[in-house]
Design a protein around this motif. Structure first.
Motif, PDB file in Angstrom:
ATOM      1  N   MET A 158       0.810  -1.184   0.000  1.00  0.00           N
ATOM      2  CA  MET A 158       0.000   0.000   0.000  1.00  0.00           C
ATOM      3  C   MET A 158       0.857   1.254   0.000  1.00  0.00           C
ATOM      4  SD  MET A 158      -3.330  -0.253   0.619  1.00  0.00           S
ATOM      5  CE  MET A 158      -4.523  -0.378   1.781  1.00  0.00           C
ATOM      6  N   SER A 159       1.983   1.106  -0.438  1.00  0.00           N
ATOM      7  CA  SER A 159       2.874   2.251  -0.492  1.00  0.00           C
ATOM      8  C   SER A 159       2.815   2.921  -1.849  1.00  0.00           C
ATOM      9  CB  SER A 159       4.299   1.815  -0.170  1.00  0.00           C
ATOM     10  OG  SER A 159       4.739   0.920  -1.169  1.00  0.00           O
ATOM     11  N   ALA A 160       1.682   2.753  -2.569  1.00  0.00           N
ATOM     12  CA  ALA A 160       1.522   3.384  -3.880  1.00  0.00           C
ATOM     13  C   ALA A 160       1.344   4.888  -3.690  1.00  0.00           C
ATOM     14  CB  ALA A 160       0.327   2.806  -4.609  1.00  0.00           C
ATOM     15  N   GLU A 161       1.918   5.628  -4.598  1.00  0.00           N
ATOM     16  CA  GLU A 161       1.835   7.080  -4.493  1.00  0.00           C
ATOM     17  C   GLU A 161       0.501   7.563  -5.065  1.00  0.00           C
ATOM     18  OE1 GLU A 161       5.165   9.111  -6.099  1.00  0.00           O
ATOM     19  OE2 GLU A 161       6.556   7.594  -5.358  1.00  0.00           O
ATOM     20  N   LEU A 162      -0.162   8.398  -4.318  1.00  0.00           N
ATOM     21  CA  LEU A 162      -1.431   8.978  -4.761  1.00  0.00           C
ATOM     22  C   LEU A 162      -1.167  10.372  -5.315  1.00  0.00           C
ATOM     23  CD1 LEU A 162      -3.783   7.960  -1.814  1.00  0.00           C
ATOM     24  CD2 LEU A 162      -3.612   6.909  -4.060  1.00  0.00           C
ATOM     25  N   ASP A 163      -1.712  10.630  -6.486  1.00  0.00           N
ATOM     26  CA  ASP A 163      -1.548  11.944  -7.103  1.00  0.00           C
ATOM     27  C   ASP A 163      -2.688  12.836  -6.632  1.00  0.00           C
ATOM     28  OD1 ASP A 163      -0.669  14.022  -8.635  1.00  0.00           O
ATOM     29  OD2 ASP A 163      -1.466  13.225 -10.530  1.00  0.00           O
ATOM     30  N   LEU A 164      -2.409  13.686  -5.653  1.00  0.00           N
ATOM     31  CA  LEU A 164      -3.429  14.558  -5.082  1.00  0.00           C
ATOM     32  C   LEU A 164      -3.394  15.961  -5.677  1.00  0.00           C
ATOM     33  CD1 LEU A 164      -3.161  13.505  -1.351  1.00  0.00           C
ATOM     34  CD2 LEU A 164      -4.797  12.727  -3.053  1.00  0.00           C
ATOM     35  N   SER A 165      -2.631  16.160  -6.712  1.00  0.00           N
ATOM     36  CA  SER A 165      -2.569  17.486  -7.330  1.00  0.00           C
ATOM     37  C   SER A 165      -3.833  17.715  -8.162  1.00  0.00           C
ATOM     38  CB  SER A 165      -1.333  17.608  -8.222  1.00  0.00           C
ATOM     39  OG  SER A 165      -1.415  16.687  -9.284  1.00  0.00           O
ATOM     40  N   PRO A 166      -4.243  18.978  -8.290  1.00  0.00           N
ATOM     41  CA  PRO A 166      -5.456  19.251  -9.069  1.00  0.00           C
ATOM     42  C   PRO A 166      -5.233  18.903 -10.537  1.00  0.00           C
ATOM     43  CG  PRO A 166      -4.379  21.298  -8.453  1.00  0.00           C
ATOM     44  CD  PRO A 166      -3.651  20.194  -7.748  1.00  0.00           C
ATOM     45  N   PRO A 167      -6.291  18.473 -11.211  1.00  0.00           N
ATOM     46  CA  PRO A 167      -6.143  18.109 -12.624  1.00  0.00           C
ATOM     47  C   PRO A 167      -5.836  19.353 -13.457  1.00  0.00           C
ATOM     48  CG  PRO A 167      -8.435  18.070 -12.007  1.00  0.00           C
ATOM     49  CD  PRO A 167      -7.653  18.293 -10.742  1.00  0.00           C
ATOM     50  N   GLU A 168      -5.107  19.137 -14.513  1.00  0.00           N
ATOM     51  CA  GLU A 168      -4.748  20.254 -15.382  1.00  0.00           C
ATOM     52  C   GLU A 168      -5.927  20.567 -16.305  1.00  0.00           C
ATOM     53  OE1 GLU A 168      -1.099  19.679 -17.430  1.00  0.00           O
ATOM     54  OE2 GLU A 168      -0.107  18.876 -15.660  1.00  0.00           O
ATOM     55  N   VAL A 169      -6.394  21.794 -16.214  1.00  0.00           N
ATOM     56  CA  VAL A 169      -7.520  22.243 -17.028  1.00  0.00           C
ATOM     57  C   VAL A 169      -6.973  23.242 -18.045  1.00  0.00           C
ATOM     58  CG1 VAL A 169      -9.758  23.410 -17.008  1.00  0.00           C
ATOM     59  CG2 VAL A 169      -9.097  21.956 -15.091  1.00  0.00           C
ATOM     60  N   PRO A 170      -7.228  23.008 -19.306  1.00  0.00           N
ATOM     61  CA  PRO A 170      -6.696  23.941 -20.301  1.00  0.00           C
ATOM     62  C   PRO A 170      -7.394  25.290 -20.204  1.00  0.00           C
ATOM     63  CG  PRO A 170      -8.123  22.342 -21.346  1.00  0.00           C
ATOM     64  CD  PRO A 170      -7.961  21.918 -19.912  1.00  0.00           C
ATOM     65  N   GLU A 171      -6.702  26.323 -20.611  1.00  0.00           N
ATOM     66  CA  GLU A 171      -7.277  27.674 -20.624  1.00  0.00           C
ATOM     67  C   GLU A 171      -8.446  27.714 -21.612  1.00  0.00           C
ATOM     68  OE1 GLU A 171      -6.537  30.546 -18.962  1.00  0.00           O
ATOM     69  OE2 GLU A 171      -5.268  29.292 -17.683  1.00  0.00           O
ATOM     70  N   PRO A 172      -9.530  28.405 -21.247  1.00  0.00           N
ATOM     71  CA  PRO A 172     -10.653  28.479 -22.188  1.00  0.00           C
ATOM     72  C   PRO A 172     -10.248  29.262 -23.437  1.00  0.00           C
ATOM     73  CG  PRO A 172     -11.063  29.865 -20.276  1.00  0.00           C
ATOM     74  CD  PRO A 172      -9.803  29.107 -20.005  1.00  0.00           C
ATOM     75  N   THR A 173     -10.733  28.792 -24.560  1.00  0.00           N
ATOM     76  CA  THR A 173     -10.434  29.468 -25.822  1.00  0.00           C
ATOM     77  C   THR A 173     -11.300  30.715 -25.951  1.00  0.00           C
ATOM     78  OG1 THR A 173     -12.090  28.196 -27.027  1.00  0.00           O
ATOM     79  CG2 THR A 173      -9.847  27.276 -26.928  1.00  0.00           C
TER      80      THR A 173
END
Length: 86
Positions: A1-16
């Motif tokens: 259970m030592s898997a790394e969890l990615d808790l960073s916010p998802p990357e959202v592209p800038e609105p066009t």
């Protein structure tokens, strides 16, 4: 259970530019609709209502004075009979 969890916010592209225009256009449309609905619910012009009642009273008086004559009948064109070709 030592898997790394990615808790960073998802990357959202800038609105066009198109997405921004659509978003603000929808906001303006919604505001316009609310103003129209409120105008129907809360009419503000009292003078206009008085003019309408006076004009409808005048129209009803004119209609009562005019005698109702027979309505003109609509003439229909007679249908042409076609001969059967054998």
């Amino acid at each position: 259970m030592s898997a790394e969890l990615d808790l960073s916010p998802p990357e959202v592209p800038e609105p066009t530019l198109l997405e921004s225009i659509l978003r603000y256009g929808l906001f303006l449309g919604a505001i316009f609709q609310l103003i129209c609905i409120l105008a129907v619910i809360f009419p503000t012009s009292k003078g206009h209502e008085q003019e309408e009642t006076e004009s409808t009273d005048g129209k009803s008086a004119e209609q009562m004075k005019k005698p109702k004559g027979p309505t003109p009948q609509i003439r229909q064109k007679p249908k042409k009979e076609s001969k059967k070709k054998r």
